[in-house]
Design a protein around this motif. Structure first.
Motif, mmCIF file in Angstrom:
data_model
loop_
_atom_site.group_PDB
_atom_site.id
_atom_site.type_symbol
_atom_site.label_atom_id
_atom_site.label_comp_id
_atom_site.label_asym_id
_atom_site.label_seq_id
_atom_site.Cartn_x
_atom_site.Cartn_y
_atom_site.Cartn_z
ATOM 1 N N PHE A 161 0.812 -1.213 0.000
ATOM 2 C CA PHE A 161 0.000 0.000 0.000
ATOM 3 C C PHE A 161 0.847 1.266 0.000
ATOM 4 N N LEU A 162 2.151 1.121 0.069
ATOM 5 C CA LEU A 162 3.013 2.296 0.093
ATOM 6 C C LEU A 162 2.981 3.015 -1.256
ATOM 7 N N PRO A 163 2.998 4.343 -1.255
ATOM 8 C CA PRO A 163 2.963 5.075 -2.527
ATOM 9 C C PRO A 163 4.288 5.041 -3.281
ATOM 10 N N ILE A 164 5.386 4.788 -2.563
ATOM 11 C CA ILE A 164 6.696 4.772 -3.221
ATOM 12 C C ILE A 164 7.355 3.416 -3.044
ATOM 13 N N LEU A 165 8.329 3.160 -3.903
ATOM 14 C CA LEU A 165 9.166 1.964 -3.763
ATOM 15 C C LEU A 165 10.293 2.301 -2.788
ATOM 16 N N PRO A 219 8.841 -7.985 -9.462
ATOM 17 C CA PRO A 219 9.216 -7.560 -8.108
ATOM 18 C C PRO A 219 10.183 -6.386 -8.071
ATOM 19 N N SER A 220 10.897 -6.129 -9.162
ATOM 20 C CA SER A 220 11.829 -5.007 -9.169
ATOM 21 C C SER A 220 11.110 -3.681 -8.961
ATOM 22 N N VAL A 221 9.821 -3.630 -9.326
ATOM 23 C CA VAL A 221 9.014 -2.428 -9.092
ATOM 24 C C VAL A 221 7.815 -2.763 -8.201
ATOM 25 N N ARG A 222 7.961 -3.792 -7.391
ATOM 26 C CA ARG A 222 6.962 -4.231 -6.410
ATOM 27 C C ARG A 222 5.606 -4.534 -7.037
ATOM 28 N N GLU A 223 5.625 -5.070 -8.236
ATOM 29 C CA GLU A 223 4.397 -5.581 -8.840
ATOM 30 C C GLU A 223 4.411 -7.090 -8.640
ATOM 31 N N LEU A 224 3.517 -7.575 -7.776
ATOM 32 C CA LEU A 224 3.535 -8.983 -7.374
ATOM 33 C C LEU A 224 2.321 -9.744 -7.897
ATOM 34 N N GLY A 225 1.612 -9.180 -8.850
ATOM 35 C CA GLY A 225 0.431 -9.829 -9.396
ATOM 36 C C GLY A 225 -0.809 -9.507 -8.581
ATOM 37 N N ARG A 226 -1.801 -10.368 -8.675
ATOM 38 C CA ARG A 226 -3.062 -10.136 -7.964
ATOM 39 C C ARG A 226 -2.865 -10.147 -6.453
ATOM 40 N N THR A 227 -2.005 -11.028 -5.969
ATOM 41 C CA THR A 227 -1.724 -11.108 -4.545
ATOM 42 C C THR A 227 -0.317 -11.644 -4.336
#
Length: 327
Positions: A161-165, A219-227
């Motif tokens: 939920f963080l706005p930044i990486l 994961p390099s940009v904290r995109e981990l899919g649906r969950t």
């Protein structure tokens, strides 16, 4: 090193793994992106845990050794690439210390991008170092393992939920530490890779289906899919299948080359895109091959193989003439 040589399948898995990473940066990755993202980063963390051995030295000293092995090359190659590409703007310099590709989620408008000097894959090195203290906290306090792991999962969920990486991938380091601990537990299962073959093919089928359900994690940009829980599951399933497959590749044609590549993944992580750029000049600038259709995918496979081998020999030369960099 003797232990790593004995477990040839681990080096083979790393070799194939780093070539898959390279394919993910080849320009033709769209055809496999959901499956690549579904397991490739967890693979390296699980294998790191699988090869973990308690050396009986203080944790602080062990972390110091990890810092020298991971961060010295990170800083060295960062400076080299900044100079080669003449990237001296403030975000390029800050990017070396922040070690993330961008400040906000990848698809955010008006984003701030770092690591533009082909050094973006090197986020992995700082991420691994950030995961080590968290991993040691588990391994040194195993009686509290369930509570530590639950707290790590809670932190990972909260970070989504963080706005930044966060710098050095701290927002996913807790999850990566769990992957490393899973690798330690895998090593304790004597028949992990000796079950009937159909078990592993079922694992592969489950992996493919779950990857399609989870989307295209990065994961390099904290995109981990649906969950992130589904991402962790695909990471474990994909790694188990890869380990089993590589176990059966031992002694087969090209297994020695793959294992050799696997022993030089650090330099390949750092230089792969630089080499890709030079190969692109030849393929598209000199030979004028079309960058579409079957030609695109054939060129991508060619680039992956050639870049992996070139970087491997660069790594060997550097280890011979610049050993201080890797110690």
């Amino acid at each position: 090193m003797e232990e790593k040589k004995r477990l040839e399948f681990v080096d083979i898995a790393k070799g194939i793994g780093i070539m898959i990473v390279c394919f993910g940066h080849s320009g033709a990755e769209d055809v496999l992106i959901s499956w690549i993202g579904g397991f490739i980063v967890p693979l390296f963390f699980i294998l790191s845990g699988y090869m973990y051995k308690d050396k009986g030295i203080p944790v602080v000293k062990d972390l110091y050794n990890k810092a020298r092995k991971l961060l010295k090359p990170y800083l060295f190659f960062s400076v080299v690439l900044l100079v080669i590409y003449k990237c001296f703007e403030w975000n390029d310099i800050v990017g070396v210390f922040y070690s993330r590709y961008c400040l906000y989620g990848y698809h955010v408008q008006d984003n701030i991008f770092f690591m533009r000097a082909t050094n973006s894959p090197m986020w992995f090195l700082t991420a691994m170092f950030a995961a080590y203290p968290l991993f040691y906290l588990i391994i040194k306090n195993e009686k509290y393992m369930p509570w530590i792991v639950l707290s790590y999962l809670a932190v990972t969920w909260g970070c989504t939920f963080l706005p930044i990486l966060l710098p050095w991938s701290i927002d996913i380091a807790f999850m990566m530490a769990i992957f490393m601990y899973i690798g330690v537990q895998f090593r304790k299962v004597s028949d992990l890779l000796e079950k009937p073959a159909y078990i592993y093919w079922l694992i592969l089928i489950a992996f493919v289906i779950l990857c399609k359900l989870n989307g295209e994690p990065n994961p390099s940009v904290r995109e981990l899919g649906r969950t992130f829980l589904l991402y962790m599951l695909t990471g474990v399933l994909g790694t188990v299948f890869m380990m089993w497959m590589c176990k059966h590749l031992e002694g087969k044609p090209f297994s020695g080359l793959l294992a050799d590549i696997g022993r030089h993944t650090l330099v390949i992580f750092c230089l792969q895109i630089l080499v890709f750029h030079q190969l692109n000049r030849v393929i598209y600038g000199i030979l004028h091959l079309p960058a579409e259709g079957g030609w695109l995918y054939a060129a991508a496979i060619f680039k992956v193989i050639v870049a992996s081998i070139i970087c491997m020999y660069i790594s060997k030369a550097m280890m011979k003439y610049m050993p201080w960099l890797f110690k």
